[in-house]
Design an enzyme around this catalytic site. Structure first.
Site, PDB file in Angstrom:
ATOM      1  N   GLU A 166       9.310 -13.114 -10.742  1.00  0.00           N
ATOM      2  CA  GLU A 166       8.979 -12.658 -10.646  1.00  0.00           C
ATOM      3  C   GLU A 166       8.382 -12.012 -12.042  1.00  0.00           C
ATOM      4  O   GLU A 166       7.243 -10.929 -12.192  1.00  0.00           O
ATOM      5  CB  GLU A 166      10.083 -11.602 -10.095  1.00  0.00           C
ATOM      6  CG  GLU A 166      10.346 -11.269  -8.866  1.00  0.00           C
ATOM      7  CD  GLU A 166      11.054 -10.988  -8.399  1.00  0.00           C
ATOM      8  OE1 GLU A 166      12.108 -10.307  -8.664  1.00  0.00           O
ATOM      9  OE2 GLU A 166      10.757  -9.702  -7.235  1.00  0.00           O
ATOM     10  N   ASN A 198      -1.795   1.536   5.998  1.00  0.00           N
ATOM     11  CA  ASN A 198      -0.487   0.545   5.449  1.00  0.00           C
ATOM     12  C   ASN A 198      -0.716  -0.081   6.278  1.00  0.00           C
ATOM     13  O   ASN A 198      -0.333   0.524   7.339  1.00  0.00           O
ATOM     14  CB  ASN A 198       0.421   1.144   4.891  1.00  0.00           C
ATOM     15  CG  ASN A 198       0.617   1.993   4.116  1.00  0.00           C
ATOM     16  OD1 ASN A 198      -0.629   2.711   3.265  1.00  0.00           O
ATOM     17  ND2 ASN A 198       1.670   2.592   3.152  1.00  0.00           N
ATOM     18  N   LYS A 212       6.736  -3.710  -3.523  1.00  0.00           N
ATOM     19  CA  LYS A 212       8.096  -2.964  -3.564  1.00  0.00           C
ATOM     20  C   LYS A 212       8.617  -3.769  -2.692  1.00  0.00           C
ATOM     21  O   LYS A 212       9.708  -3.887  -2.188  1.00  0.00           O
ATOM     22  CB  LYS A 212       8.314  -1.589  -4.651  1.00  0.00           C
ATOM     23  CG  LYS A 212       9.305  -1.139  -4.383  1.00  0.00           C
ATOM     24  CD  LYS A 212      10.381  -2.043  -5.488  1.00  0.00           C
ATOM     25  CE  LYS A 212      12.248  -1.368  -5.207  1.00  0.00           C
ATOM     26  NZ  LYS A 212      12.867  -2.820  -6.044  1.00  0.00           N
ATOM     27  N   CYS A 241       1.279  -1.175   0.204  1.00  0.00           N
ATOM     28  CA  CYS A 241       0.412  -0.158  -0.139  1.00  0.00           C
ATOM     29  C   CYS A 241       1.084   1.444  -0.151  1.00  0.00           C
ATOM     30  O   CYS A 241       2.116   1.301   0.781  1.00  0.00           O
ATOM     31  CB  CYS A 241      -0.808   0.488   1.474  1.00  0.00           C
ATOM     32  SG  CYS A 241      -1.910  -1.642   1.546  1.00  0.00           S
ATOM     33  N   GLU A 268      19.263 -16.169  -7.946  1.00  0.00           N
ATOM     34  CA  GLU A 268      18.548 -14.453  -8.190  1.00  0.00           C
ATOM     35  C   GLU A 268      18.305 -14.804  -9.470  1.00  0.00           C
ATOM     36  O   GLU A 268      17.469 -14.323  -9.707  1.00  0.00           O
ATOM     37  CB  GLU A 268      19.743 -13.929  -8.308  1.00  0.00           C
ATOM     38  CG  GLU A 268      19.685 -12.691  -8.182  1.00  0.00           C
ATOM     39  CD  GLU A 268      18.723 -11.881  -7.458  1.00  0.00           C
ATOM     40  OE1 GLU A 268      17.499 -12.411  -7.040  1.00  0.00           O
ATOM     41  OE2 GLU A 268      17.948 -10.838  -8.319  1.00  0.00           O
ATOM     42  N   HIS A 287      20.846 -34.896  -8.111  1.00  0.00           N
ATOM     43  CA  HIS A 287      20.289 -35.784  -6.555  1.00  0.00           C
ATOM     44  C   HIS A 287      18.682 -34.920  -7.345  1.00  0.00           C
ATOM     45  O   HIS A 287      17.869 -35.575  -6.203  1.00  0.00           O
ATOM     46  CB  HIS A 287      20.571 -34.787  -5.557  1.00  0.00           C
ATOM     47  CG  HIS A 287      22.180 -35.445  -5.150  1.00  0.00           C
ATOM     48  ND1 HIS A 287      22.707 -36.411  -4.968  1.00  0.00           N
ATOM     49  CD2 HIS A 287      23.365 -34.810  -5.307  1.00  0.00           C
ATOM     50  CE1 HIS A 287      23.779 -36.688  -4.667  1.00  0.00           C
ATOM     51  NE2 HIS A 287      24.572 -35.734  -4.732  1.00  0.00           N
ATOM     52  N   TRP A 309      -3.199  -2.959  -1.399  1.00  0.00           N
ATOM     53  CA  TRP A 309      -2.266  -3.539  -1.822  1.00  0.00           C
ATOM     54  C   TRP A 309      -3.172  -4.998  -0.797  1.00  0.00           C
ATOM     55  O   TRP A 309      -3.004  -4.844   0.076  1.00  0.00           O
ATOM     56  CB  TRP A 309      -1.295  -4.009  -1.426  1.00  0.00           C
ATOM     57  CG  TRP A 309      -0.225  -5.568  -1.980  1.00  0.00           C
ATOM     58  CD1 TRP A 309       0.022  -5.715  -3.507  1.00  0.00           C
ATOM     59  CD2 TRP A 309      -0.127  -6.202  -1.031  1.00  0.00           C
ATOM     60  NE1 TRP A 309       0.451  -7.008  -3.397  1.00  0.00           N
ATOM     61  CE2 TRP A 309       0.902  -7.452  -2.139  1.00  0.00           C
ATOM     62  CE3 TRP A 309       0.216  -6.871   0.413  1.00  0.00           C
ATOM     63  CZ2 TRP A 309       0.697  -8.548  -1.905  1.00  0.00           C
ATOM     64  CZ3 TRP A 309       0.682  -8.045   0.118  1.00  0.00           C
ATOM     65  CH2 TRP A 309       0.773  -9.024  -0.308  1.00  0.00           C
TER      66      TRP A 309
HETATM   67  C1  AGP Z   1      13.468  -8.575  -5.829  1.00  0.00           C
HETATM   68  O1  AGP Z   1      13.659  -8.672  -6.770  1.00  0.00           O
HETATM   69  C2  AGP Z   1      12.065  -8.853  -4.936  1.00  0.00           C
HETATM   70  N1  AGP Z   1      11.426  -7.962  -5.094  1.00  0.00           N
HETATM   71  C3  AGP Z   1      12.331  -9.379  -3.649  1.00  0.00           C
HETATM   72  O2  AGP Z   1      12.035 -10.402  -3.426  1.00  0.00           O
HETATM   73  C4  AGP Z   1      13.588  -8.239  -2.736  1.00  0.00           C
HETATM   74  O3  AGP Z   1      14.371  -8.343  -2.911  1.00  0.00           O
HETATM   75  C5  AGP Z   1      12.906  -8.689  -1.412  1.00  0.00           C
HETATM   76  O4  AGP Z   1      11.528  -8.726  -0.982  1.00  0.00           O
HETATM   77  C6  AGP Z   1      13.177  -7.918   0.139  1.00  0.00           C
HETATM   78  O5  AGP Z   1      13.084  -6.869   0.079  1.00  0.00           O
HETATM   79  P1  AGP Z   1      14.376  -5.454   0.577  1.00  0.00           P
HETATM   80  O6  AGP Z   1      15.915  -5.744  -0.341  1.00  0.00           O
HETATM   81  O7  AGP Z   1      13.880  -4.132   0.879  1.00  0.00           O
HETATM   82  O8  AGP Z   1      14.261  -5.695   2.013  1.00  0.00           O
END
Ligand code: AGP
Length: 614
Positions: free
Chosen positions: A492, A102, A609, A2, A485, A508, A76
């Site tokens: 994502e 929020n 985010k 949010c 990653e 494995h 959200w």
């Molecule tokens: C990254 O691409 C993601 N959106 C997510 O995994 C992010 O890294 C995670 O939520 C942690 O966020 P932060 O680094 O703001 O703590």
């Protein structure tokens, strides 16, 4: 997650709120709404969907000229599906106040039952609406707006950033915070509030961060902050250096692509100020970090979520190798609910781009409670994690708007590398390798040259594979976290199933997935010596089962051309820089696949985010 924006001043309120909300879109949301004053009453307009939909509604109703104060919100969903009804702002029974929120009210069920018994009626399924009714209850008992808000806040359990407007007090905006960020923007004859800095950037760069338990009153001329005991708090504003342009797309089709291409500068900004130009040593004195901080430290915990967790895994390789201290890396959501063996000889490192991630913050608090020293690596100045740490090392990535983290990751890795050099010298009393430091300094230049070459090749490869439904990513040693990653990134933003695996672990289990339709992205760097040979064998195991290979490998790795034509070549460097060099082709690959699949790259579905709830 949010977003909140609020304004009090002489400007027309709707354009200010809409501008602020647009700048919070990147956080992820499913509905949006605003409240403002019209003909002496509070008017709410809200809708499921995008900000554009909200704008249309406002336009239809000819509300664009409405007056301040006003509040805007992007929701959200947590309690109650995304819908017009559940969108914020929420009214009390008599429309005497409107709230945006929020966070999550953990005791909302109990509060709602209480309020229902008292005759309140609810229009939504949200936890937020109980706040409006709770404040109303205190108003009914004769409290003034500020007092009613304070009393209501004391009854709330959980996390909240709240902004409230009262019909009977059109000269003020009220805000409160607990475990969810609130930032107040200061102007001349006007003031702003938001949950996140980008919403304020078009209007001001002078900000004040609210602390947990604080409540504030904003008028046109003044901001008054009160602590939980009701005492007024005087706090100096902080200047935000990010400029507006750095929070805009600058000609790129998406923030993500812009942010991928910003990595050379971001790495340069993160490292340059911390490397003493005279003696070439890493120096954190400007960050308030000295040798003393590490006295007695026998163990490190690195705790983070998502991409930041992957940076932490890289940090383990770097620090254990250079400093010889054991490092445990944990997911914050796991760490906070286990019984970690921590004492005053433990250093807890929190990594978080946003500095607001709920699980990471809770882990930090738990570690502190158990006596650990706390250092954080954050990108957002003044964020909660940063403020609650003993020492904070800020990555200088600039605002990262795209939900998918790119430049935040590489600058976190860069910071962990600098920290490992520093600890090598100051804690392990060993001289860092000058070649490695020099290589780090020349890395931005190398990236600038290589990135567009990689990008061209990746566009070609992506056209061959964008329809694939499963990918396997393999790497070993310091490139294992990069495989994780790479897989996270494509999941994502392209909604493609992908698994990151330690290449040696493939046989494995995941080897059973190998077939002609499942491409494997393999990472192999000659700098890793014998590990390179081992990874090559793993790639051969894939190829011999007709599994298509996409190889991200050292320049001149001829062996891989025998297995595949889909090769992205990375120049030779020192081993410690491999994570940064090898992750960028994977970011570009995820981006191109997502673009070809027509995905909403900067705002992937269901993601936020900054994850400020559990
Ligand atoms: C990254 O691409 C993601 N959106 C997510 O995994 C992010 O890294 C995670 O939520 C942690 O966020 P932060 O680094 O703001 O703590």
């Amino acid at each position: 997650m949010c977003g909140i924006v609020g304004y009090i001043g002489e400007r027309k309120v709707i354009p200010v709120l809409m501008e602020g909300l647009r700048r919070l879109e990147y956080r992820g949301y499913d509905s949006a709404g605003v409240v403002f004053f019209r003909k002496g009453a509070l008017e709410v307009v809200k809708t499921k969907g995008r900000i554009l939909d909200l704008e249309e509604k406002l336009f239809e109703k000819c509300y664009v000229d409405a007056a301040a104060p006003g509040l805007g919100h992007t929701r959200w969903a947590t309690h109650g599906e995304p819908s017009d009804k559940n969108a914020h702002p929420h009214f009390d029974c008599t429309r005497s106040l409107a709230v945006v929120h929020n966070g999550i009210i953990e005791n909302y069920y109990q509060l709602k039952s209480e309020l229902l018994e008292k005759g309140h009626f609810f229009s939504s399924a949200t936890d937020t609406e109980v706040i409006a009714h709770l404040i109303e209850e205190f108003l009914k008992r004769g409290c003034a707006p500020f007092e009613a808000l304070c009393k209501a806040a004391k009854r709330l359990k959980g996390s909240y950033a709240l902004a409230v407007v009262f019909k009977k007090d059109p000269e003020a905006l009220f805000v409160a915070r607990n475990q969810s960020p609130v930032v107040i923007g200061l102007g001349e004859g006007e003031n702003f509030v938001a949950s996140d800095i980008p919403a304020l950037l078009p209007f001001t760069r002078e900000v004040i961060f609210l602390e947990d338990g604080e409540v504030a009153i904003l008028t046109k001329e003044k901001v008054s902050i009160f602590n939980p005991e009701g005492k007024e708090v005087i706090r100096e504003p902080v200047k935000i250096e990010w400029d507006l342009a750095s929070a805009e797309k600058g000609g790129y089709p998406h923030f993500m692509l812009k942010e991928i291409y910003e990595q050379p500068e971001a790495i340069q900004h993160t490292s340059l100020g911390r490397i003493n130009q005279q003696n070439g040593e890493v120096d954190f004195s400007a960050d308030g970090l000295s040798e003393d901080f590490f006295k007695g430290i026998k163990k490190l915990f690195i705790v983070a979520c998502g991409t930041s967790f992957h940076a932490g895994l890289v940090g383990k390789y770097l620090i254990e190798e250079k400093v010889g201290i054991p490092v445990e890396v944990d997911l914050a959501s796991e760490f906070r609910y286990r019984n970690p063996l921590i004492n005053e000889n433990t250093l807890f490192i929190a990594i978080s781009q946003s500095g607001e991630t709920a699980d990471t913050l809770a882990s930090l608090r738990e570690a502190k409670k158990r006596g650990a020293k706390v250092l954080s690596i954050c990108n957002v100045v003044g964020s909660t994690i940063a403020r609650e740490s003993d020492v904070v090392l800020y990555t200088q990535a600039g605002p990262e708007i795209s939900v998918a983290s790119t430049k935040a990751f590489t600058t976190q890795v860069c910071m962990l590398l600098l920290l490992s050099f520093y600890m090598q010298k100051r804690v392990a009393k060993r001289e860092p390798d000058k070649n490695e430091l020099e290589a780090l300094l020349s890395l931005p230049g190398i990236l600038k040259k290589e990135m567009s070459l990689w990008h061209e090749k990746i566009k070609e490869i992506s056209k061959k594979w964008y329809f694939a439904e499963d990918f396997l990513y393999l790497g070993r040693n310091i490139l294992f976290p990069i495989a994780l990653e790479g897989a996270l990134k494509i999941k994502e933003i392209a909604y493609t199933h992908a698994e990151g695996y330690a290449a040696g672990e493939m046989k494995h289990g995941p080897i059973a997935l190998i077939e002609e339709k499942v491409p494997t992205v393999v990472l192999a760097a000659k700098e890793t010596g014998i590990i390179y040979e081992k990874t090559l064998s793993n790639a051969e195991e894939v190829a011999s089962r007709r599994g298509p290979l996409i190889a991200v490998v050292s320049k001149g790795a001829e062996e891989f051309y025998k297995l595949t034509q889909d090769v992205i070549e990375v120049p030779l460097t020192v081993k410690v820089l491999l994570p940064i060099l090898y992750v960028i082709p994977l970011q570009l690959f995820a981006y191109e696949i997502a673009a070809l699949r027509g995905c909403d790259i900067d705002k992937p579905r269901n993601l936020a985010k900054s994850v400020t709830v559990e």
